[in-house]
Design an enzyme around this catalytic site. Structure first.
Site, short mmCIF file in Angstrom:
data_model
loop_
_atom_site.label_atom_id
_atom_site.label_comp_id
_atom_site.label_asym_id
_atom_site.label_seq_id
_atom_site.Cartn_x
_atom_site.Cartn_y
_atom_site.Cartn_z
CE LYS A 116 -3.61 -16.20 -99.62
NZ LYS A 116 -3.54 -17.40 -100.44
N1 PMP Z 1 0.24 -22.37 -100.20
C1 PMP Z 1 -0.44 -21.63 -101.09
C2 PMP Z 1 0.07 -21.52 -102.47
C3 PMP Z 1 -1.63 -20.98 -100.69
O1 PMP Z 1 -2.32 -20.25 -101.56
C4 PMP Z 1 -2.09 -21.12 -99.37
C5 PMP Z 1 -3.37 -20.46 -98.94
N2 PMP Z 1 -3.14 -19.17 -98.49
C6 PMP Z 1 -1.33 -21.90 -98.49
C7 PMP Z 1 -0.18 -22.52 -98.93
C8 PMP Z 1 -1.76 -22.07 -97.05
O2 PMP Z 1 -1.66 -20.86 -96.36
P1 PMP Z 1 -2.52 -20.55 -95.07
O3 PMP Z 1 -2.39 -21.74 -94.19
O4 PMP Z 1 -1.87 -19.34 -94.50
O5 PMP Z 1 -3.92 -20.33 -95.50
#
Ligand code: PMP
Length: 298
Positions: free
Chosen positions: A155
């Site tokens: 991320k």
């Molecule tokens: N895809 C992307 C590109 C994101 O930025 C996020 C948010 N973190 C997610 C999916 C979903 O991830 P999570 O469920 O871990 O928040």
């Protein structure tokens, strides 16, 4: 003052709890110039057992993994980061909050990995962040990055330029948000959320590889399997999802957010009649109580 902090808000920055109004960084930071920062989006909930950070371990492990991918050395363990976050929530008198840890690189105009980094954690009250109950989404003209261009499981701040382009395009075209394809033309994910669709009583979602492995995604897959919903991870084309019975996004910020239409084509079922709607309720129960009250809904 803006949405994120008030006069008395406290943030964690490099080992200290400081007023948000005094937390500063520099205009020569490598993170600002080249997008070299890693972050997380986490939620704390006010539950019957007090303040609970949902999946703290999974989120902070992903933060540490993202940092390692970017050659950053985070000077805290997973346990320390979790404990600091609980302390920060207390400093701000918040039990239900969105939590944003950010690991960023200081002054450096070169393109070499950062090494030494700063660590910031902020918390604020944040409801459903798109603000809409059910979304009209547009298949973006922007693709998700090629997995050989980035570590898709990390991320990293810079990856979100792609998300900003897709969201802005969709909103300029009158939609609520975007749905992005991968470089092979398969449906991948939203700008900041994973994507699921329902067809003939089964749920489908993109396999890992071109998407961020969402923590909400795996929580939803786990809940769905526990209540007997079949989930299939497979590549799908835009025409597959446009003829779906229902669809939804999942993310920490959005939780489970229904999709009404894709490219102006309304999905077959109303949101309230979909599996996604039922999973939305079960997800809420899980984050609030740690376990579901019952499996009786489905
Ligand atoms: N895809 C992307 C590109 C994101 O930025 C996020 C948010 N973190 C997610 C999916 C979903 O991830 P999570 O469920 O871990 O928040």
């Amino acid at each position: 003052m803006d949405l994120y902090f008030k006069e008395n808000t406290i943030v964690f920055l490099n080992g200290k709890f400081v007023p948000a109004t005094e937390a500063k960084t520099g205009v020569y930071d490598q993170s600002l110039h080249y997008g070299n920062a890693v972050f997380e989006g986490i939620r704390a909930y006010h539950t019957s057992q007090g303040t609970q950070i949902f999946k703290a371990r999974e989120h902070y492990q992903r933060l540490l993994n993202s940092a390692e991918r970017m050659y950053m050395k985070v000077p805290y363990t997973l346990e320390q980061l979790t404990s600091l976050t609980y302390q920060l929530l207390e400093h701000n008198h918040l039990s239900s909050a969105y939590i944003r840890p950010l690991v960023f690189a200081g002054p450096n105009m070169s393109l070499k990995g950062a090494g030494k980094v700063s660590v910031m954690i902020a918390v604020w009250e944040w409801g459903n962040y798109l603000g809409n109950d059910v979304l009209d989404v547009m298949i973006s003209s922007f693709q998700r990055p090629h997995p050989k261009a980035f570590f898709m499981e990390a991320k990293v701040a810079g990856h979100y330029v792609n998300s900003i382009l897709a969201s802005t395009e969709a909103q300029n075209e009158g939609y609520d948000d975007a749905l992005l394809l991968d470089n092979e033309g398969n449906v991948a994910e939203g700008p900041g959320a994973n994507f699921f669709y329902e067809k003939n009583g089964k749920l489908y979602t993109s396999p890992l590889g071109h998407i961020l492995p969402g923590i909400t995604r795996s929580t939803i897959m786990q809940i769905a399997r526990q209540v007997g919903i079949e989930i299939i991870e497979k590549h799908s084309k835009p025409e597959d999802v446009m003829s779906a019975d229902g669809a939804f996004f999942t993310s920490t910020a959005l939780e489970v957010c229904g999709i009404r239409a894709i490219n102006g084509t309304k999905l077959r079922k109303d949101w309230e009649d979909t599996l996604g709607y039922q999973l939305q309720a079960l997800y809420k129960q899980k984050v609030l109580l740690g376990e579901y009250e019952s499996y009786a809904i489905i």
